[in-house]
Design an enzyme around this catalytic site. Structure first.
Site, PDB file in Angstrom:
ATOM      1  N   PHE A 159       0.799  -1.251   0.070  1.00 47.71           N
ATOM      2  CA  PHE A 159       0.098   0.126  -0.037  1.00 47.71           C
ATOM      3  C   PHE A 159       0.914   1.562   0.006  1.00 47.71           C
ATOM      4  O   PHE A 159       0.355   2.159  -0.114  1.00 47.71           O
ATOM      5  CB  PHE A 159      -0.913   0.005   1.110  1.00 47.71           C
ATOM      6  CG  PHE A 159      -0.172   0.404   2.555  1.00 47.71           C
ATOM      7  CD1 PHE A 159      -0.046   1.860   2.871  1.00 47.71           C
ATOM      8  CD2 PHE A 159       0.077  -0.579   3.324  1.00 47.71           C
ATOM      9  CE1 PHE A 159       0.554   2.037   4.001  1.00 47.71           C
ATOM     10  CE2 PHE A 159       0.794  -0.307   4.825  1.00 47.71           C
ATOM     11  CZ  PHE A 159       0.701   1.167   4.912  1.00 47.71           C
ATOM     12  N   LYS A 183      -1.226  -6.809  -9.483  1.00 48.67           N
ATOM     13  CA  LYS A 183      -2.252  -6.912  -8.459  1.00 48.67           C
ATOM     14  C   LYS A 183      -1.784  -5.598  -7.540  1.00 48.67           C
ATOM     15  O   LYS A 183      -0.944  -5.782  -6.765  1.00 48.67           O
ATOM     16  CB  LYS A 183      -2.426  -8.131  -7.778  1.00 48.67           C
ATOM     17  CG  LYS A 183      -3.651  -8.121  -6.822  1.00 48.67           C
ATOM     18  CD  LYS A 183      -3.445  -8.969  -5.461  1.00 48.67           C
ATOM     19  CE  LYS A 183      -2.854  -8.171  -4.497  1.00 48.67           C
ATOM     20  NZ  LYS A 183      -3.582  -7.070  -3.705  1.00 48.67           N
ATOM     21  N   CYS A 291       9.637   1.521   3.364  1.00 43.84           N
ATOM     22  CA  CYS A 291      10.405   0.064   3.712  1.00 43.84           C
ATOM     23  C   CYS A 291      11.797   0.632   4.131  1.00 43.84           C
ATOM     24  O   CYS A 291      12.684   0.030   4.719  1.00 43.84           O
ATOM     25  CB  CYS A 291      10.469  -0.642   2.758  1.00 43.84           C
ATOM     26  SG  CYS A 291      11.211  -0.018   1.294  1.00 43.84           S
TER      27      CYS A 291
HETATM   28  P1  NAD Z   1       1.269  -6.704   2.970  1.00 39.21           P
HETATM   29  O1  NAD Z   1       2.019  -7.758   3.051  1.00 39.21           O
HETATM   30  O2  NAD Z   1      -0.029  -6.662   3.960  1.00 39.21           O
HETATM   31  O3  NAD Z   1       0.468  -6.646   1.772  1.00 39.21           O
HETATM   32  C1  NAD Z   1       1.295  -6.808   0.384  1.00 39.21           C
HETATM   33  C2  NAD Z   1       0.569  -7.637  -0.587  1.00 39.21           C
HETATM   34  O4  NAD Z   1       0.251  -8.693  -0.185  1.00 39.21           O
HETATM   35  C3  NAD Z   1      -1.031  -6.535  -0.860  1.00 39.21           C
HETATM   36  O5  NAD Z   1      -0.855  -6.790  -2.187  1.00 39.21           O
HETATM   37  C4  NAD Z   1      -2.013  -7.587  -0.282  1.00 39.21           C
HETATM   38  O6  NAD Z   1      -2.996  -7.887  -0.826  1.00 39.21           O
HETATM   39  C5  NAD Z   1      -1.221  -8.931  -0.119  1.00 39.21           C
HETATM   40  N1  NAD Z   1      -1.519  -9.793   1.165  1.00 39.21           N
HETATM   41  C6  NAD Z   1      -1.794  -9.401   2.301  1.00 39.21           C
HETATM   42  N2  NAD Z   1      -1.752 -10.309   3.228  1.00 39.21           N
HETATM   43  C7  NAD Z   1      -1.867 -11.402   2.422  1.00 39.21           C
HETATM   44  C8  NAD Z   1      -1.789 -13.072   2.841  1.00 39.21           C
HETATM   45  N3  NAD Z   1      -2.073 -13.233   4.017  1.00 39.21           N
HETATM   46  N4  NAD Z   1      -1.682 -13.779   1.954  1.00 39.21           N
HETATM   47  C9  NAD Z   1      -1.338 -13.294   0.449  1.00 39.21           C
HETATM   48  N5  NAD Z   1      -1.503 -12.053   0.179  1.00 39.21           N
HETATM   49  C10 NAD Z   1      -1.547 -10.958   1.069  1.00 39.21           C
HETATM   50  O7  NAD Z   1       2.054  -5.142   3.121  1.00 39.21           O
HETATM   51  P2  NAD Z   1       1.466  -3.873   3.159  1.00 39.21           P
HETATM   52  O8  NAD Z   1       1.079  -3.621   4.453  1.00 39.21           O
HETATM   53  O9  NAD Z   1       0.630  -3.538   2.065  1.00 39.21           O
HETATM   54  O10 NAD Z   1       2.962  -2.971   3.138  1.00 39.21           O
HETATM   55  C11 NAD Z   1       3.732  -2.666   3.920  1.00 39.21           C
HETATM   56  C12 NAD Z   1       4.802  -3.560   4.151  1.00 39.21           C
HETATM   57  O11 NAD Z   1       5.564  -3.529   2.893  1.00 39.21           O
HETATM   58  C13 NAD Z   1       5.678  -3.032   5.214  1.00 39.21           C
HETATM   59  O12 NAD Z   1       6.250  -4.471   5.985  1.00 39.21           O
HETATM   60  C14 NAD Z   1       6.866  -2.557   4.287  1.00 39.21           C
HETATM   61  O13 NAD Z   1       8.021  -2.629   4.963  1.00 39.21           O
HETATM   62  C15 NAD Z   1       6.975  -3.454   3.233  1.00 39.21           C
HETATM   63  N6  NAD Z   1       7.632  -2.895   2.000  1.00 39.21           N
HETATM   64  C16 NAD Z   1       8.933  -3.172   1.646  1.00 39.21           C
HETATM   65  C17 NAD Z   1       9.356  -2.736   0.712  1.00 39.21           C
HETATM   66  C18 NAD Z   1      10.704  -3.283   0.186  1.00 39.21           C
HETATM   67  O14 NAD Z   1      11.365  -2.777  -0.795  1.00 39.21           O
HETATM   68  N7  NAD Z   1      11.325  -4.103   1.034  1.00 39.21           N
HETATM   69  C19 NAD Z   1       8.980  -1.890  -0.110  1.00 39.21           C
HETATM   70  C20 NAD Z   1       7.718  -1.155   0.314  1.00 39.21           C
HETATM   71  C21 NAD Z   1       6.803  -1.854   1.581  1.00 39.21           C
END
Ligand code: NAD
Length: 492
Positions: A159, A183, A291
């Site tokens: 997000f 997605k 992140c």
């Molecule tokens: P999230 O893991 O909740 O969601 C990411 C994606 O996974 C979304 O599209 C969501 O629909 C899907 N998803 C969520 N739960 C799921 C499940 N149980 N099974 C399958 N799919 C699922 O992450 P978020 O809250 O959207 O984003 C924040 C996180 O992303 C933080 O931990 C941040 O550090 C990380 N992030 C990392 C980077 C990087 O470069 N390493 C960059 C941006 C964000």
């Protein structure tokens, strides 16, 4: 998933973009998209199903043969057109990002710019996709290597950077001749809807890029679908690990970027006058939802007191509010649920005995009473055994963890399972070198608070912050999206 949106006639339900057309998702479940600054529903994301993913993969599979045969410079021309459209609609795009995500307009503009830079780098494919060759590897025998697209690739976004993170993948995937399924995060689907309009206007053939809105069911269907050859994921560590395991189990190439706990080290010789802006921005930029955000401030020795005082001063100087309003320097967090989560961490910090110096729990924005605001927060005397010293908060909470030596600071970082980004503030080249050499995180800032590699360098962490081999954008993207085919020839 409130029912509020269902009753509001002006709230639009989003569609999927499949085979060049907007189509209804085959679902009766929806997720309400909020403007986090005002707390109102502004859209409904369909929680699409495996059947929707299958339709997208079929469209992408059908489009693949003609697209891969399209000359690479013609494919790059589409990206030039998309870039032009993004430049023309730059402020509109930034405004969409602020509205769906909450970050300030300046921050949103910065993120759209970073997305455009990915398109610019990907457009270099005629040079960057080249292979290599050697003649006479044996008498009269030559060997040459070409890079070929894999087929259908998919990306799953978080997000926190609605317009930027999808651009880490989309332009590189398609310019190398793959077709693509995206997605977006169900929490922020609006800027990617706009992106599909740009692709259409740029005359991208139908089916080359498809968008399926939804949540975990779509993610799992992407991991499992036999028609998808490569999956890119960005999000939290548990889901990154899940996607990596499930996708590779199904025989796919997977790169999965996870969560972070980033350490910002301040040496006693740091030039704080010139560094404090960057340090504060690291912790509080994008309301800490990055992140690459600083989470633990690690002052070494005598600098503790001054670093603490200056961070407190910077935190107090921030203006929290609606990111579309002039003068606002920090927007809300993404949702009411996430706000509760961040406040929960502040409670835990207090309960665990950390010293609360600036308390963001009381943040109120008078003209936005329903926004999901958390004020900048500073804790001192945080230990790595506390929840706030160990877990990713993903909010505007800085934890100060003083240590005596640089070795101790490095050891602290090494003991954490995440290793995304880290920074050191110092005027000593020796300290910077030591730090950079031994840092576990693979994105390192020296007197830089947010060590974000540009689009022509690799982006991604290590340990539990990254699962896979090839990182995001830069040359790695051309590796990730292509297979190296070797032809060995002898002509009689
Ligand atoms: P999230 O893991 O909740 O969601 C990411 C994606 O996974 C979304 O599209 C969501 O629909 C899907 N998803 C969520 N739960 C799921 C499940 N149980 N099974 C399958 N799919 C699922 O992450 P978020 O809250 O959207 O984003 C924040 C996180 O992303 C933080 O931990 C941040 O550090 C990380 N992030 C990392 C980077 C990087 O470069 N390493 C960059 C941006 C964000």
């Amino acid at each position: 998933m409130s029912s509020h949106a269902a009753t509001a006639p002006d709230v639009q339900t989003l569609d999927n973009f499949i085979g060049g057309r907007w189509v209804k998702a085959q679902t009766s479940e929806f997720f309400d998209v909020h403007n986090p600054a005002v707390g109102e529903v502004i859209g409904r994301t369909p929680l699409s199903t495996a059947a929707d993913v299958d339709a997208a993969v079929q469209a992408a599979t059908k489009a693949f043969p003609a697209w891969r045969d399209t000359p690479v410079n013609t494919r790059a021309q589409v990206l030039y057109k998309v870039k032009q459209l993004m430049e023309q609609h730059f402020d509109e795009m930034a405004r969409i990002v602020t509205t769906e995500h909450g970050k300030t307009l300046d921050e949103a503009r910065g993120s759209v710019r970073r997305g455009i830079e990915c398109i610019e780098v990907a457009a270099g494919a005629p040079s960057l996709m080249q292979g290599f060759a050697l003649e006479d590897i044996a008498a009269g025998i030559d060997c040459h290597v070409v890079r070929q697209p894999l087929g259908v690739a998919a990306a799953i976004a978080p997000f926190n950077f609605p317009a930027m993170v999808p651009m880490w993948f989309l332009p590189f995937a398609i310019v190398t001749g793959n077709t693509f399924v995206l997605k977006p995060s169900e929490q922020v689907p609006l800027s990617q809807r706009k992106m599909m309009d740009f692709l259409q206007k740029a005359d991208l053939p139908p089916g080359v890029v498809n968008l399926v809105n939804g949540g975990s069911e779509v993610v799992n269907a992407i991991c499992d679908h036999p028609g998808i050859r490569a999956v890119s994921f960005v999000g939290s560590t548990p889901v990154a690990k899940h996607v990596y395991q499930r996708g590779t189990h199904a025989g796919k190439r997977v790169q999965a970027l996870g969560g972070a706990k980033n350490f910002v080290v301040v040496m006693p010789d740091a030039d704080l006058d010139r560094s404090m802006g960057a340090i504060s921005e690291s912790f509080y930029g994008c309301a800490g939802e990055r992140c690459l955000a600083g989470s633990m401030l690690v002052p070494i020795g005598e600098v503790h007191k001054e670093a603490r005082e200056r961070l407190v001063e910077s935190a107090k100087a921030l203006k929290v509010g609606d990111g579309t309003q002039p003068g606002v320097t920090m927007g809300p967090v993404i949702s009411a649920k996430h706000r509760e989560r961040v406040l929960g961490y502040i409670e835990k910090g207090v309960a665990d005995g950390a010293k609360l110096l600036v308390d963001g729990r009381q943040a109120r924005v008078p003209d936005r009473p329903n926004g999901y605001f958390v004020g900048p927060t500073v804790f001192d005397e945080v230990s790595p055994t506390m929840a706030i010293g160990h877990e990713e908060i993903f909010g505007p909470v800085a934890s100060i963890c003083p240590v005596k030596t640089l070795d101790e600071a490095i050891a602290l970082m090494k003991s954490h399972p995440n290793a995304n980004a880290t920074s050191i503030f110092t005027t000593s080249g020796k300290a910077a070198r030591e730090f950079s050499k031994h840092a576990t995180a693979s994105m390192v800032g020296v007197n830089i608070g947010v060590a974000a590699p540009m689009a022509y360098f690799p982006f991604g962490g290590a340990k539990d912050s990254f699962f896979g081999d090839l990182k995001v954008h830069g040359r790695d993207a051309f590796e990730f999206y292509t297979d190296k085919k070797v032809t060995i020839s002898r002509w009689f």
